[in-house]
Design an enzyme around this catalytic site. Structure first.
Site, PDB file in Angstrom:
ATOM      1  N   GLY A  42     -89.208  -0.247   0.479  1.00  0.00           N
ATOM      2  CA  GLY A  42     -90.611  -0.251   0.948  1.00  0.00           C
ATOM      3  C   GLY A  42     -90.810   0.810   2.014  1.00  0.00           C
ATOM      4  O   GLY A  42     -89.969   0.974   2.891  1.00  0.00           O
TER       5      GLY A  42
ATOM      6  N   VAL B 174     -84.573  16.933   9.415  1.00  0.00           N
ATOM      7  CA  VAL B 174     -84.668  18.328   8.931  1.00  0.00           C
ATOM      8  C   VAL B 174     -84.460  19.297  10.102  1.00  0.00           C
ATOM      9  O   VAL B 174     -83.648  20.229  10.024  1.00  0.00           O
ATOM     10  CB  VAL B 174     -86.043  18.570   8.252  1.00  0.00           C
ATOM     11  CG1 VAL B 174     -86.254  20.055   7.961  1.00  0.00           C
ATOM     12  CG2 VAL B 174     -86.143  17.750   6.968  1.00  0.00           C
ATOM     13  N   ARG B 175     -85.144  19.056  11.184  1.00  0.00           N
ATOM     14  CA  ARG B 175     -85.107  20.042  12.288  1.00  0.00           C
ATOM     15  C   ARG B 175     -83.762  20.015  13.011  1.00  0.00           C
ATOM     16  O   ARG B 175     -83.272  21.058  13.430  1.00  0.00           O
ATOM     17  CB  ARG B 175     -86.291  19.811  13.215  1.00  0.00           C
ATOM     18  CG  ARG B 175     -87.580  20.160  12.458  1.00  0.00           C
ATOM     19  CD  ARG B 175     -88.769  20.359  13.307  1.00  0.00           C
ATOM     20  NE  ARG B 175     -89.856  20.883  12.474  1.00  0.00           N
ATOM     21  CZ  ARG B 175     -91.105  20.978  12.869  1.00  0.00           C
ATOM     22  NH1 ARG B 175     -91.455  20.595  14.074  1.00  0.00           N
ATOM     23  NH2 ARG B 175     -92.022  21.481  12.060  1.00  0.00           N
TER      24      ARG B 175
ATOM     25  N   ARG C 168     -87.681   1.798  -5.583  1.00  0.00           N
ATOM     26  CA  ARG C 168     -86.499   0.938  -5.696  1.00  0.00           C
ATOM     27  C   ARG C 168     -85.880   1.299  -7.045  1.00  0.00           C
ATOM     28  O   ARG C 168     -86.503   1.088  -8.078  1.00  0.00           O
ATOM     29  CB  ARG C 168     -86.893  -0.533  -5.606  1.00  0.00           C
ATOM     30  CG  ARG C 168     -87.490  -0.890  -4.228  1.00  0.00           C
ATOM     31  CD  ARG C 168     -87.846  -2.348  -4.084  1.00  0.00           C
ATOM     32  NE  ARG C 168     -88.183  -2.666  -2.701  1.00  0.00           N
ATOM     33  CZ  ARG C 168     -89.413  -2.955  -2.254  1.00  0.00           C
ATOM     34  NH1 ARG C 168     -90.429  -2.983  -3.077  1.00  0.00           N
ATOM     35  NH2 ARG C 168     -89.619  -3.231  -0.992  1.00  0.00           N
TER      36      ARG C 168
ATOM     37  N   ASP D 183     -81.872  -2.819   4.156  1.00  0.00           N
ATOM     38  CA  ASP D 183     -80.479  -3.196   3.864  1.00  0.00           C
ATOM     39  C   ASP D 183     -80.096  -2.951   2.394  1.00  0.00           C
ATOM     40  O   ASP D 183     -78.956  -2.611   2.094  1.00  0.00           O
ATOM     41  CB  ASP D 183     -80.176  -4.639   4.301  1.00  0.00           C
ATOM     42  CG  ASP D 183     -81.080  -5.658   3.629  1.00  0.00           C
ATOM     43  OD1 ASP D 183     -82.104  -5.259   3.045  1.00  0.00           O
ATOM     44  OD2 ASP D 183     -80.756  -6.856   3.694  1.00  0.00           O
TER      45      ASP D 183
ATOM     46  N   ASP E  28     -89.814  -4.875   8.183  1.00  0.00           N
ATOM     47  CA  ASP E  28     -89.353  -6.272   8.311  1.00  0.00           C
ATOM     48  C   ASP E  28     -88.420  -6.535   9.492  1.00  0.00           C
ATOM     49  O   ASP E  28     -88.229  -7.679   9.879  1.00  0.00           O
ATOM     50  CB  ASP E  28     -88.634  -6.701   7.027  1.00  0.00           C
ATOM     51  CG  ASP E  28     -89.599  -6.919   5.879  1.00  0.00           C
ATOM     52  OD1 ASP E  28     -90.815  -7.012   6.143  1.00  0.00           O
ATOM     53  OD2 ASP E  28     -89.143  -6.989   4.728  1.00  0.00           O
TER      54      ASP E  28
ATOM     55  N   ASP F 125     -85.240  -6.667   9.645  1.00  0.00           N
ATOM     56  CA  ASP F 125     -84.271  -7.704   9.273  1.00  0.00           C
ATOM     57  C   ASP F 125     -82.852  -7.143   9.149  1.00  0.00           C
ATOM     58  O   ASP F 125     -82.099  -7.521   8.262  1.00  0.00           O
ATOM     59  CB  ASP F 125     -84.704  -8.377   7.963  1.00  0.00           C
ATOM     60  CG  ASP F 125     -84.912  -7.368   6.841  1.00  0.00           C
ATOM     61  OD1 ASP F 125     -84.963  -6.149   7.128  1.00  0.00           O
ATOM     62  OD2 ASP F 125     -85.038  -7.798   5.693  1.00  0.00           O
TER      63      ASP F 125
ATOM     64  N   MET G  71     -96.696  -9.990   6.214  1.00  0.00           N
ATOM     65  CA  MET G  71     -95.588  -9.603   5.326  1.00  0.00           C
ATOM     66  C   MET G  71     -94.242 -10.122   5.819  1.00  0.00           C
ATOM     67  O   MET G  71     -94.101 -10.483   6.994  1.00  0.00           O
ATOM     68  CB  MET G  71     -95.546  -8.091   5.174  1.00  0.00           C
ATOM     69  CG  MET G  71     -96.412  -7.631   4.031  1.00  0.00           C
ATOM     70  SD  MET G  71     -96.140  -5.908   3.673  1.00  0.00           S
ATOM     71  CE  MET G  71     -96.533  -5.921   1.929  1.00  0.00           C
TER      72      MET G  71
ATOM     73  N   ARG H  99     -90.933 -10.967   3.130  1.00  0.00           N
ATOM     74  CA  ARG H  99     -90.479 -11.816   2.018  1.00  0.00           C
ATOM     75  C   ARG H  99     -89.241 -12.607   2.425  1.00  0.00           C
ATOM     76  O   ARG H  99     -89.091 -13.761   2.084  1.00  0.00           O
ATOM     77  CB  ARG H  99     -90.197 -10.938   0.799  1.00  0.00           C
ATOM     78  CG  ARG H  99     -90.034 -11.720  -0.467  1.00  0.00           C
ATOM     79  CD  ARG H  99     -90.143 -10.867  -1.702  1.00  0.00           C
ATOM     80  NE  ARG H  99     -89.592  -9.519  -1.516  1.00  0.00           N
ATOM     81  CZ  ARG H  99     -90.039  -8.448  -2.149  1.00  0.00           C
ATOM     82  NH1 ARG H  99     -91.045  -8.557  -2.983  1.00  0.00           N
ATOM     83  NH2 ARG H  99     -89.486  -7.264  -1.961  1.00  0.00           N
TER      84      ARG H  99
ATOM     85  N   GLU I 272    -101.009 -21.166  16.861  1.00  0.00           N
ATOM     86  CA  GLU I 272    -100.551 -22.555  17.070  1.00  0.00           C
ATOM     87  C   GLU I 272     -99.195 -22.788  16.422  1.00  0.00           C
ATOM     88  O   GLU I 272     -98.354 -23.516  16.932  1.00  0.00           O
ATOM     89  CB  GLU I 272    -101.495 -23.571  16.404  1.00  0.00           C
ATOM     90  CG  GLU I 272    -102.954 -23.289  16.568  1.00  0.00           C
ATOM     91  CD  GLU I 272    -103.300 -23.215  18.029  1.00  0.00           C
ATOM     92  OE1 GLU I 272    -104.030 -22.300  18.384  1.00  0.00           O
ATOM     93  OE2 GLU I 272    -102.791 -24.051  18.811  1.00  0.00           O
TER      94      GLU I 272
ATOM     95  N   ARG J 165    -109.607 -21.751   6.223  1.00  0.00           N
ATOM     96  CA  ARG J 165    -109.692 -20.523   5.440  1.00  0.00           C
ATOM     97  C   ARG J 165    -108.326 -19.836   5.444  1.00  0.00           C
ATOM     98  O   ARG J 165    -107.563 -19.956   6.403  1.00  0.00           O
ATOM     99  CB  ARG J 165    -110.707 -19.545   6.049  1.00  0.00           C
ATOM    100  CG  ARG J 165    -112.148 -20.020   5.988  1.00  0.00           C
ATOM    101  CD  ARG J 165    -112.696 -19.978   4.560  1.00  0.00           C
ATOM    102  NE  ARG J 165    -114.105 -20.290   4.512  1.00  0.00           N
ATOM    103  CZ  ARG J 165    -114.610 -21.524   4.451  1.00  0.00           C
ATOM    104  NH1 ARG J 165    -113.788 -22.574   4.445  1.00  0.00           N
ATOM    105  NH2 ARG J 165    -115.913 -21.719   4.393  1.00  0.00           N
TER     106      ARG J 165
ATOM    107  N   GLN K 109    -100.418  -3.687   6.321  1.00  0.00           N
ATOM    108  CA  GLN K 109     -99.374  -3.696   7.360  1.00  0.00           C
ATOM    109  C   GLN K 109     -98.330  -2.591   7.145  1.00  0.00           C
ATOM    110  O   GLN K 109     -97.563  -2.270   8.040  1.00  0.00           O
ATOM    111  CB  GLN K 109     -98.641  -5.047   7.370  1.00  0.00           C
ATOM    112  CG  GLN K 109     -99.521  -6.182   7.802  1.00  0.00           C
ATOM    113  CD  GLN K 109     -98.980  -7.525   7.340  1.00  0.00           C
ATOM    114  OE1 GLN K 109     -98.271  -8.189   8.068  1.00  0.00           O
ATOM    115  NE2 GLN K 109     -99.283  -7.914   6.105  1.00  0.00           N
TER     116      GLN K 109
HETATM  117  O1  F6P Z   1     -91.066  -3.363   2.985  1.00  0.00           O
HETATM  118  C1  F6P Z   1     -90.799  -4.694   3.173  1.00  0.00           C
HETATM  119  C2  F6P Z   1     -91.848  -5.492   2.497  1.00  0.00           C
HETATM  120  O2  F6P Z   1     -93.107  -5.086   2.957  1.00  0.00           O
HETATM  121  C3  F6P Z   1     -91.712  -6.989   2.639  1.00  0.00           C
HETATM  122  O3  F6P Z   1     -92.157  -7.499   3.838  1.00  0.00           O
HETATM  123  C4  F6P Z   1     -92.532  -7.421   1.459  1.00  0.00           C
HETATM  124  O4  F6P Z   1     -92.209  -8.699   1.071  1.00  0.00           O
HETATM  125  C5  F6P Z   1     -92.172  -6.427   0.420  1.00  0.00           C
HETATM  126  O5  F6P Z   1     -91.836  -5.256   1.109  1.00  0.00           O
HETATM  127  C6  F6P Z   1     -93.260  -6.152  -0.571  1.00  0.00           C
HETATM  128  O6  F6P Z   1     -92.806  -5.214  -1.491  1.00  0.00           O
HETATM  129  P1  F6P Z   1     -93.720  -4.573  -2.599  1.00  0.00           P
HETATM  130  O7  F6P Z   1     -94.633  -3.610  -1.940  1.00  0.00           O
HETATM  131  O8  F6P Z   1     -92.753  -3.907  -3.504  1.00  0.00           O
HETATM  132  O9  F6P Z   1     -94.460  -5.684  -3.242  1.00  0.00           O
END
Ligand code: F6P
Length: 326
Positions: A15, A28-29, A76, A107, A132, A134, A174, A176, A192, A250, A258
């Site tokens: 992503g 590059v630089r 990917r 990762d 993320d 992560d 976002m 996942r 909350e 809602r 994002q």
């Molecule tokens: O780049 C990370 C991320 O934004 C995650 O937070 C999200 O779940 C996933 O990519 C979404 O991926 P895609 O754009 O391939 O649906």
């Protein structure tokens, strides 16, 4: 002694994340400063497999430090998961004499780099580029700060309308597999509850606390849900409406906004420092690591370690959410 590197390739994978362009520019630089030839590999590992590789000069990366997305595009790549694909990729690098790689991604991208470097003995340096956050071994990843600020700005706007109508909003951000965007943006907007994939969601607790808040007429309620939470925003909304039918609920899903936009100052700095140190690492012979920043100092983690560990959620932060959201 490892042999001197002369030509390097840089790619962005997985992503996209705001600040990836600033990282490409720094690679590059710094590379050219060290007398290296630098190549851009298009669409992540796909460009390596399909031989979509272009030479980059100082001017090629002018006017991109402020731009979101990635000029090298990203993907990917399934083919790179198979040995045959990686062999094709290696042959394409070899014919240009590319003998070092900088991989900007998450990762999953590091996992690919680690396997590739061990199979073909090509030094790889990872730069953590993902909204993320992560990845263990760095306090921040490129793109996280921008994504969180985008989320905060949007949630503040939702709060205005929530307040005007005395409504409860469930806002999905976002992540996942990771709850950092939810945790940071949720604390910063006074939510909350914050529901994240790393923690079991206790539905009953949430419903009880909303009931209690309804009794004392607390009017604005925001619940931030990470995309990867076990229930998800719509399901939570359904449970709340059932138990508290008078409450107007809602759902707002922030989605891919994002991932876009101009990187914040923090992401540009992070990307510039990391990009610079990625090339320094290749030149100095510190290979097959990813470059992180811990306590504001450069930190290097072996790629094979990086793919095993995740950042741990700080329990303190979960307490802060509970205590401040009264
Ligand atoms: O780049 C990370 C991320 O934004 C995650 O937070 C999200 O779940 C996933 O990519 C979404 O991926 P895609 O754009 O391939 O649906």
């Amino acid at each position: 002694m490892s042999k001197k590197i002369k030509r390097i390739g840089v790619l962005t994978s997985g992503g996209d994340a705001p600040g990836m362009n600033a990282a490409i520019r720094a690679v590059v630089r710094t590379g050219i400063y060290h007398g290296l030839e630098v190549f851009g590999i298009m669409r992540g590992y796909t460009g390596m497999v399909e031989d979509d590789i272009i030479p980059l000069e100082n001017r090629s990366v002018a006017n991109i430090i402020q731009r979101g997305g990635t000029i090298l595009k990203t993907a990917r790549c399934m083919e790179f998961m198979e040995y045959e694909g990686r062999k094709k990729a290696f042959d394409n690098l070899s014919k240009r004499g590319i003998d070092g790689l900088v991989i900007i991604g998450g990762d999953g991208s590091f996992r690919g780099a680690q396997i590739f470097s061990s199979e073909f003995n090509i030094p790889c340096i990872g730069l953590p580029g993902t909204i993320d956050k992560d990845i263990a071994g760095t306090d921040f990843t490129i793109g996280f700060d921008t994504a969180v600020n985008t989320a905060v700005e949007a949630i503040d706007k939702v709060r205005d309308t929530a307040d005007a109508h005395d409504r409860l909003f469930i806002i999905e951000v976002m992540g996942r597999d990771a709850g950092y965007i939810a945790l940071h943006s949720g604390i910063a907007t006074g939510a909350e509850n914050i529901l994240i994939p790393e923690k079991k969601t206790n539905l009953n607790d949430i419903l009880q606390s909303l009931e209690e808040k309804e009794k004392r007429k607390k009017l604005v309620n925001l619940i931030i849900v990470a995309e990867g939470d076990e229930f998800g925003a719509n399901e939570i909304a359904g449970h709340i409406s059932q138990r508290l039918p008078k409450l107007e609920v809602r759902v707002c899903i922030l989605g891919h906004i994002q991932r876009g936009g101009s990187p914040t100052c923090m992401d540009r700095l992070l990307a510039s420092r990391m990009g610079y140190h990625a090339v320094e690492s290749l030149v100095e012979g510190r290979h097959n690591v990813f470059v992180g920043i811990v306590n504001n100092k450069m930190n290097y983690t072996a790629l094979n370690e990086a793919v095993k560990k995740k950042q741990r959620i700080n329990e303190d932060w979960m307490n802060i959410v509970k205590i401040l959201a009264t």
